[in-house]
Design a protein around this motif. Sequence first.
Motif, PDB file in Angstrom:
ATOM      1  N   MET A   1       0.815  -1.199   0.000  1.00 59.49           N
ATOM      2  CA  MET A   1       0.000   0.000   0.000  1.00 59.49           C
ATOM      3  C   MET A   1       0.857   1.262   0.000  1.00 59.49           C
ATOM      4  SD  MET A   1      -2.832  -1.259   2.829  1.00 59.49           S
ATOM      5  CE  MET A   1      -3.895   0.178   2.589  1.00 59.49           C
ATOM      6  N   GLY A   2       1.989   1.191   0.663  1.00 59.23           N
ATOM      7  CA  GLY A   2       2.870   2.343   0.779  1.00 59.23           C
ATOM      8  C   GLY A   2       3.733   2.192   2.016  1.00 59.23           C
ATOM      9  N   ASP A   3       4.526   3.196   2.305  1.00 64.56           N
ATOM     10  CA  ASP A   3       5.375   3.113   3.495  1.00 64.56           C
ATOM     11  C   ASP A   3       5.263   4.374   4.327  1.00 64.56           C
ATOM     12  OD1 ASP A   3       7.492   5.026   2.447  1.00 64.56           O
ATOM     13  OD2 ASP A   3       7.648   3.445   0.957  1.00 64.56           O
ATOM     14  N   LEU A   4       5.626   4.235   5.580  1.00 65.04           N
ATOM     15  CA  LEU A   4       5.623   5.340   6.533  1.00 65.04           C
ATOM     16  C   LEU A   4       7.031   5.911   6.639  1.00 65.04           C
ATOM     17  CD1 LEU A   4       3.491   3.705   9.389  1.00 65.04           C
ATOM     18  CD2 LEU A   4       2.704   5.272   7.594  1.00 65.04           C
ATOM     19  N   PRO A   5       7.170   7.110   7.197  1.00 61.86           N
ATOM     20  CA  PRO A   5       8.514   7.659   7.402  1.00 61.86           C
ATOM     21  C   PRO A   5       9.365   6.713   8.243  1.00 61.86           C
ATOM     22  CG  PRO A   5       6.862   9.364   7.742  1.00 61.86           C
ATOM     23  CD  PRO A   5       6.113   8.068   7.602  1.00 61.86           C
ATOM     24  N   ALA A   6      10.648   6.732   7.991  1.00 65.44           N
ATOM     25  CA  ALA A   6      11.569   5.817   8.684  1.00 65.44           C
ATOM     26  C   ALA A   6      11.562   6.046  10.189  1.00 65.44           C
ATOM     27  CB  ALA A   6      12.970   5.980   8.132  1.00 65.44           C
ATOM     28  N   HIS A   7      11.812   4.963  10.913  1.00 63.86           N
ATOM     29  CA  HIS A   7      11.914   5.018  12.373  1.00 63.86           C
ATOM     30  C   HIS A   7      13.331   4.635  12.771  1.00 63.86           C
ATOM     31  CE1 HIS A   7      10.652   4.611  16.592  1.00 63.86           C
ATOM     32  NE2 HIS A   7      11.493   3.598  16.620  1.00 63.86           N
ATOM     33  N   GLU A   8      13.960   5.485  13.559  1.00 66.64           N
ATOM     34  CA  GLU A   8      15.332   5.240  14.000  1.00 66.64           C
ATOM     35  C   GLU A   8      15.328   4.536  15.348  1.00 66.64           C
ATOM     36  OE1 GLU A   8      19.142   7.971  15.306  1.00 66.64           O
ATOM     37  OE2 GLU A   8      17.803   8.738  13.751  1.00 66.64           O
ATOM     38  N   THR A   9      16.099   3.457  15.457  1.00 65.90           N
ATOM     39  CA  THR A   9      16.107   2.666  16.690  1.00 65.90           C
ATOM     40  C   THR A   9      17.390   2.872  17.486  1.00 65.90           C
ATOM     41  OG1 THR A   9      17.194   0.684  15.806  1.00 65.90           O
ATOM     42  CG2 THR A   9      14.820   0.904  15.416  1.00 65.90           C
ATOM     43  N   VAL A  10      17.330   2.498  18.747  1.00 65.30           N
ATOM     44  CA  VAL A  10      18.504   2.602  19.614  1.00 65.30           C
ATOM     45  C   VAL A  10      19.572   1.588  19.222  1.00 65.30           C
ATOM     46  CG1 VAL A  10      17.250   3.538  21.592  1.00 65.30           C
ATOM     47  CG2 VAL A  10      17.469   1.059  21.318  1.00 65.30           C
ATOM     48  N   THR A  11      19.179   0.611  18.412  1.00 60.44           N
ATOM     49  CA  THR A  11      20.125  -0.403  17.953  1.00 60.44           C
ATOM     50  C   THR A  11      20.746  -0.020  16.608  1.00 60.44           C
ATOM     51  OG1 THR A  11      18.210  -1.635  17.116  1.00 60.44           O
ATOM     52  CG2 THR A  11      19.135  -2.326  19.230  1.00 60.44           C
ATOM     53  N   ASN A  12      20.617   1.257  16.250  1.00 62.21           N
ATOM     54  CA  ASN A  12      21.280   1.829  15.069  1.00 62.21           C
ATOM     55  C   ASN A  12      20.735   1.337  13.729  1.00 62.21           C
ATOM     56  OD1 ASN A  12      22.949   3.209  16.877  1.00 62.21           O
ATOM     57  ND2 ASN A  12      24.518   1.618  16.824  1.00 62.21           N
ATOM     58  N   PHE A  13      19.421   1.178  13.682  1.00 59.68           N
ATOM     59  CA  PHE A  13      18.757   0.876  12.411  1.00 59.68           C
ATOM     60  C   PHE A  13      17.837   2.038  12.046  1.00 59.68           C
ATOM     61  CE2 PHE A  13      19.815  -3.509  13.545  1.00 59.68           C
ATOM     62  CZ  PHE A  13      20.212  -4.018  12.312  1.00 59.68           C
ATOM     63  N   THR A  14      17.711   2.279  10.763  1.00 56.22           N
ATOM     64  CA  THR A  14      16.683   3.199  10.291  1.00 56.22           C
ATOM     65  C   THR A  14      15.669   2.332   9.556  1.00 56.22           C
ATOM     66  OG1 THR A  14      16.185   5.128   8.898  1.00 56.22           O
ATOM     67  CG2 THR A  14      18.089   3.776   8.246  1.00 56.22           C
ATOM     68  N   VAL A  15      14.522   2.144  10.183  1.00 60.14           N
ATOM     69  CA  VAL A  15      13.539   1.146   9.763  1.00 60.14           C
ATOM     70  C   VAL A  15      12.416   1.786   8.960  1.00 60.14           C
ATOM     71  CG1 VAL A  15      11.925  -0.615  10.556  1.00 60.14           C
ATOM     72  CG2 VAL A  15      14.046  -0.207  11.821  1.00 60.14           C
ATOM     73  N   THR A  16      12.167   1.252   7.768  1.00 56.54           N
ATOM     74  CA  THR A  16      11.050   1.715   6.944  1.00 56.54           C
ATOM     75  C   THR A  16       9.864   0.769   7.153  1.00 56.54           C
ATOM     76  OG1 THR A  16      12.493   2.646   5.246  1.00 56.54           O
ATOM     77  CG2 THR A  16      10.224   2.146   4.599  1.00 56.54           C
ATOM     78  N   PRO A  17       8.752   1.267   7.740  1.00 56.16           N
ATOM     79  CA  PRO A  17       7.567   0.427   7.902  1.00 56.16           C
ATOM     80  C   PRO A  17       6.780   0.402   6.585  1.00 56.16           C
ATOM     81  CG  PRO A  17       7.701   2.171   9.584  1.00 56.16           C
ATOM     82  CD  PRO A  17       8.612   2.545   8.460  1.00 56.16           C
ATOM     83  N   VAL A  18       6.543  -0.799   6.068  1.00 54.10           N
ATOM     84  CA  VAL A  18       5.833  -0.980   4.801  1.00 54.10           C
ATOM     85  C   VAL A  18       4.443  -1.537   5.079  1.00 54.10           C
ATOM     86  CG1 VAL A  18       5.866  -2.137   2.564  1.00 54.10           C
ATOM     87  CG2 VAL A  18       8.023  -1.434   3.639  1.00 54.10           C
ATOM     88  N   LEU A  19       3.413  -0.797   4.706  1.00 55.12           N
ATOM     89  CA  LEU A  19       2.054  -1.262   4.920  1.00 55.12           C
ATOM     90  C   LEU A  19       1.653  -2.188   3.775  1.00 55.12           C
ATOM     91  CD1 LEU A  19       2.203   1.032   6.946  1.00 55.12           C
ATOM     92  CD2 LEU A  19      -0.126   1.680   6.306  1.00 55.12           C
TER      93      LEU A  19
END
Length: 202
Positions: A110-128
């Motif tokens: 469907m699309g993706d949300l803005p990236a989420h930065e984690t304390v474990t040093n990942f920049t995560v893209t949530p994909v719906l």
Amino acid sequence: MRVTTTDPFALLWRALERPTGASSDFDLNPDYVPPADRVLRPAGVLVPFLETERGLRVILTKRSSRLKHHPGQIAFPGGKVDPGDADAIAAALREAQEEIGLDPANVEVMGDLPAHETVTNFTVTPVLGRVRAPFAPRPEAGEVEEVFDVPLAHLAKIANYRVERRWWRGQWRNYYAVPYGPYYIWGATARILRGLAERMKG
């Protein structure tokens, strides 16, 4: 994508059209200063939505308690972007197939949300992703302990989220939690879901 008033996914389609900023594990911890030399690694997670007689459900996993990182935590299927992945969306679909047996052909992105930065040093893209047809989850042995689903109605209600805290690396760390039954959904997973709930509320 044309949205009709009878489309159960209408709120999600509209939520994707609303601009919002990125999020991070530091949103509730403004005094935390990450190491200057850290390197962020790209990752993608799939937020799978399944239409059922009980309404829309979000598929989640419970990580194996034997894992070295984040044992027993509730998470979306997903992981880091590998060299063979075209992008974070491809990584999310690949990992969902590996972790829970969800065929990428059975997912409408469907699309993706803005990236989420984690304390474990990942920049995560949530994909719906809209799961086109019911499927029988196949948890990956050794990594996924359980696959379950939660009503979107529960996760879309801002009042169900609360701020809690834990002692982490010598200081208190605040985070969001949105418990459901026996499942304690918290941290990055809860923050991403809360961001989606905010978009759905409009």
